[in-house]
Design an enzyme around this catalytic site. Structure first.
Site, PDB file in Angstrom:
ATOM      1  N   ASN A 204       0.855  -1.186   0.000  1.00  0.00           N
ATOM      2  CA  ASN A 204       0.000   0.000   0.000  1.00  0.00           C
ATOM      3  C   ASN A 204       0.884   1.225   0.000  1.00  0.00           C
ATOM      4  OD1 ASN A 204      -2.408  -1.349   0.183  1.00  0.00           O
ATOM      5  ND2 ASN A 204      -2.619  -1.098   2.384  1.00  0.00           N
ATOM      6  N   ASP A 273      -4.316  -5.468   2.447  1.00  0.00           N
ATOM      7  CA  ASP A 273      -5.495  -6.308   2.656  1.00  0.00           C
ATOM      8  C   ASP A 273      -5.276  -7.722   2.124  1.00  0.00           C
ATOM      9  OD1 ASP A 273      -7.255  -4.554   3.985  1.00  0.00           O
ATOM     10  OD2 ASP A 273      -7.487  -3.419   2.143  1.00  0.00           O
ATOM     11  N   LYS A 283      13.476 -15.764  -8.150  1.00  0.00           N
ATOM     12  CA  LYS A 283      12.874 -14.688  -8.950  1.00  0.00           C
ATOM     13  C   LYS A 283      12.145 -15.260 -10.175  1.00  0.00           C
ATOM     14  CE  LYS A 283      13.905 -10.527 -11.413  1.00  0.00           C
ATOM     15  NZ  LYS A 283      14.875  -9.915 -12.294  1.00  0.00           N
ATOM     16  N   PHE A 316      -7.637   3.994  11.802  1.00  0.00           N
ATOM     17  CA  PHE A 316      -7.659   4.983  10.732  1.00  0.00           C
ATOM     18  C   PHE A 316      -8.579   4.499   9.623  1.00  0.00           C
ATOM     19  CE2 PHE A 316      -4.356   8.319  11.175  1.00  0.00           C
ATOM     20  CZ  PHE A 316      -3.928   7.991  12.444  1.00  0.00           C
ATOM     21  N   LYS A 330     -16.819   1.350  10.216  1.00  0.00           N
ATOM     22  CA  LYS A 330     -15.554   0.715  10.632  1.00  0.00           C
ATOM     23  C   LYS A 330     -15.367   0.826  12.145  1.00  0.00           C
ATOM     24  CE  LYS A 330     -13.116   1.288   6.304  1.00  0.00           C
ATOM     25  NZ  LYS A 330     -12.128   2.015   5.515  1.00  0.00           N
ATOM     26  N   LYS A 334     -15.275  -2.616  14.206  1.00  0.00           N
ATOM     27  CA  LYS A 334     -13.991  -3.005  14.800  1.00  0.00           C
ATOM     28  C   LYS A 334     -13.932  -2.684  16.297  1.00  0.00           C
ATOM     29  CE  LYS A 334     -11.636  -2.528  10.342  1.00  0.00           C
ATOM     30  NZ  LYS A 334     -10.359  -2.370   9.630  1.00  0.00           N
TER      31      LYS A 334
HETATM   32  N1  CTP Z   1      -6.291  -2.616   9.330  1.00  0.00           N
HETATM   33  C1  CTP Z   1      -5.817  -3.730  10.025  1.00  0.00           C
HETATM   34  N2  CTP Z   1      -5.637  -4.909   9.370  1.00  0.00           N
HETATM   35  C2  CTP Z   1      -5.930  -5.018   8.062  1.00  0.00           C
HETATM   36  C3  CTP Z   1      -6.415  -3.903   7.346  1.00  0.00           C
HETATM   37  C4  CTP Z   1      -6.578  -2.698   8.012  1.00  0.00           C
HETATM   38  O1  CTP Z   1      -5.566  -3.632  11.218  1.00  0.00           O
HETATM   39  N3  CTP Z   1      -5.748  -6.178   7.462  1.00  0.00           N
HETATM   40  C5  CTP Z   1      -6.489  -1.340  10.070  1.00  0.00           C
HETATM   41  C6  CTP Z   1      -5.692  -0.177   9.546  1.00  0.00           C
HETATM   42  O2  CTP Z   1      -4.454  -0.050  10.230  1.00  0.00           O
HETATM   43  C7  CTP Z   1      -6.611   0.993   9.853  1.00  0.00           C
HETATM   44  C8  CTP Z   1      -7.995   0.414   9.791  1.00  0.00           C
HETATM   45  O3  CTP Z   1      -7.829  -0.994   9.893  1.00  0.00           O
HETATM   46  O4  CTP Z   1      -6.416   1.483  11.166  1.00  0.00           O
HETATM   47  C9  CTP Z   1      -8.790   0.757   8.561  1.00  0.00           C
HETATM   48  O5  CTP Z   1      -8.198   0.275   7.427  1.00  0.00           O
HETATM   49  P1  CTP Z   1      -8.812   0.573   5.957  1.00  0.00           P
HETATM   50  O6  CTP Z   1      -7.920  -0.086   4.955  1.00  0.00           O
HETATM   51  O7  CTP Z   1      -9.149   2.002   5.770  1.00  0.00           O
HETATM   52  O8  CTP Z   1     -10.192  -0.100   6.000  1.00  0.00           O
HETATM   53  P2  CTP Z   1     -10.611  -1.547   5.817  1.00  0.00           P
HETATM   54  O9  CTP Z   1     -11.250  -1.921   7.088  1.00  0.00           O
HETATM   55  O10 CTP Z   1      -9.461  -2.393   5.330  1.00  0.00           O
HETATM   56  O11 CTP Z   1     -11.715  -1.411   4.694  1.00  0.00           O
HETATM   57  P3  CTP Z   1     -11.630  -0.910   3.157  1.00  0.00           P
HETATM   58  O12 CTP Z   1     -10.218  -1.117   2.693  1.00  0.00           O
HETATM   59  O13 CTP Z   1     -12.610  -1.739   2.485  1.00  0.00           O
HETATM   60  O14 CTP Z   1     -12.010   0.545   3.181  1.00  0.00           O
END
Ligand code: CTP
Length: 391
Positions: A204, A273, A283, A316, A330, A334
């Site tokens: 990311n 994700d 490689k 976040f 969220k 969470k």
């Molecule tokens: N987060 C986490 N573990 C993951 C993905 C995200 O702990 N596998 C945490 C991030 O550190 C952040 C929060 O979840 O604090 C929100 O992440 P975000 O990517 O905005 O949201 P998602 O819940 O992944 O949903 P989406 O990507 O569908 O918006």
């Protein structure tokens, strides 16, 4: 640092005196008003005029120039920094000898003191100097450095004045109220990277700046901080327990390993994700097309929410647009105390910049929008709100 802070910067006779100009400049950048006092020996290395130009304040060198300057200057100051501090000045101050303006000010000054020694390594290891440093530490003086490195005389050894950012950081910390003493904060930052083969990965976008700023602000406010970070070019803030990870699965393992003692967790990391389900050991050769099979990483924050206990949990939500509804979902899903909504489409927000534009939503559903701020200011706002959630 809090506003309207007056810093008294004492400069003594070492070749490192020229580096104090930069200390003054950076303290002014942090919002301080800097008044400089120099010993006669310091004036042989650098002129008072240089400090006058940088600080826009008169520089004080002579005990007999203005009556009571040895009292007034110290009464008006919130922090006394002596950098560089020579062996001679250290020994004199420890004994209470007051034979120049700086050492007179030392006797009248009653606030916090920071010293950054600079001397030849033989002087620094001299038992007399060591003894006086011990005495000064006992009386509450905070020392930064010296460090090992090349010395002005051409030799190598321990006696070099520390780097300027370290002195400035110690000064800002000394002036920041310790309202987070007793807090143990786990902060995650940066991206995670998920390997495809030994050279390629998916990830990311994230510089780590927001998470590092939170760690730094919390340290300044007296918290114990564990910073768990994916790859980032940033230097971890001094004083944090720093753990570098790469994959989301590693971040998850480290977070849960350190969870027990944590009083709060702030998940600023941009966790990937997905991860490639097969990581090649060698490689991969280039082909015209390539299909990646991705699996979902477990959501660390979601898992934390299920076993948070009395901890404060902050997440976040990076969204393209001010998507309050999605951020609220969220927060609820969470089990968070606070969510930081970050509209990455706004100017001055998002990756690789030093500013951010955030909206905070707490579990009562209260929504507070903030203007564009430096990431360190955003960090302090988040920490203020963390304290509020604890009430
Ligand atoms: N987060 C986490 N573990 C993951 C993905 C995200 O702990 N596998 C945490 C991030 O550190 C952040 C929060 O979840 O604090 C929100 O992440 P975000 O990517 O905005 O949201 P998602 O819940 O992944 O949903 P989406 O990507 O569908 O918006």
């Amino acid at each position: 640092m809090p506003g309207n802070r007056n810093i008294l910067l004492g400069v003594t006779g070492s070749i490192a005196a020229y580096r104090s100009v930069d200390i003054a400049r950076r303290l002014i950048d942090e919002g301080a008003d800097v008044r400089v006092v120099m010993t006669e020996a310091a004036c042989r290395f650098i002129t008072p005029y240089t400090f006058e130009a940088v600080t826009r304040n008169p520089v004080h060198c002579d005990l007999f120039r203005e009556p009571f300057s040895h009292i007034n200057l110290s009464k008006e100051s919130h922090l006394f920094i002596i950098a560089p501090a020579t062996a001679n000045t250290i020994n004199k101050l420890s004994c209470g000898i007051a034979d120049n303006l700086l050492s007179n000010l030392w006797l009248t000054y009653e606030g916090p003191v920071l010293m950054a020694p600079a001397m030849n390594f033989r002087m620094y290891r001299n038992p007399l100097v060591k003894k006086h440093i011990r005495e000064l530490k006992k009386s509450g003086v905070q020392f930064v450095g010296p460090v090992s490195g090349s010395l002005a005389c051409g030799e190598e050894g321990e006696g070099r004045m520390v780097e300027i950012p370290e002195i400035v950081e110690a000064a800002v910390s000394a002036l920041t109220p310790d309202d987070l003493t007793g807090w143990n904060i786990l902060v995650t930052a940066g991206p995670t990277i998920e390997p495809i083969d030994p050279v390629r990965f998916i990830s990311n976008r994230s510089s780590g700046k927001m998470g590092y700023a939170i760690a730094q602000a919390a340290l300044r406010r007296g918290a114990d901080v564990t910073l768990i970070s994916g790859p980032s070019s940033l230097k971890p803030p001094q004083g944090a327990s720093f753990i570098a990870i790469e994959k989301a699965s590693e971040m998850e393992a480290v977070v849960f390993k350190h969870l027990k003692k944590a009083t709060s967790v702030i998940m600023a990391a941009a966790v990937s994700d997905y991860f490639p389900s097969d990581t090649a050991k060698v490689k991969l050769k280039k082909t015209d097309a390539m299909a990646l099979n991705l699996k979902k990483n477990s959501d660390i924050l979601l898992k934390l929410g299920k076993q948070k206990g009395r901890r404060i949990l902050i997440g976040f939500a990076a969204e393209s647009g001010k998507d309050i509804r999605s951020a609220k979902n969220k927060l609820k899903e969470k089990n968070l105390d606070l969510i930081v909504l970050n509209d990455i489409s706004q100017q001055g927000a998002g990756f690789d910049v030093d500013t951010n534009v955030v909206t905070l939503i707490n579990k009562k559903g209260e929504i507070t929008g903030y203007p564009i701020m430096k990431k360190i200011e955003v960090a302090n706002v988040i920490l203020d709100r963390m304290l509020e959630s604890d009430k």
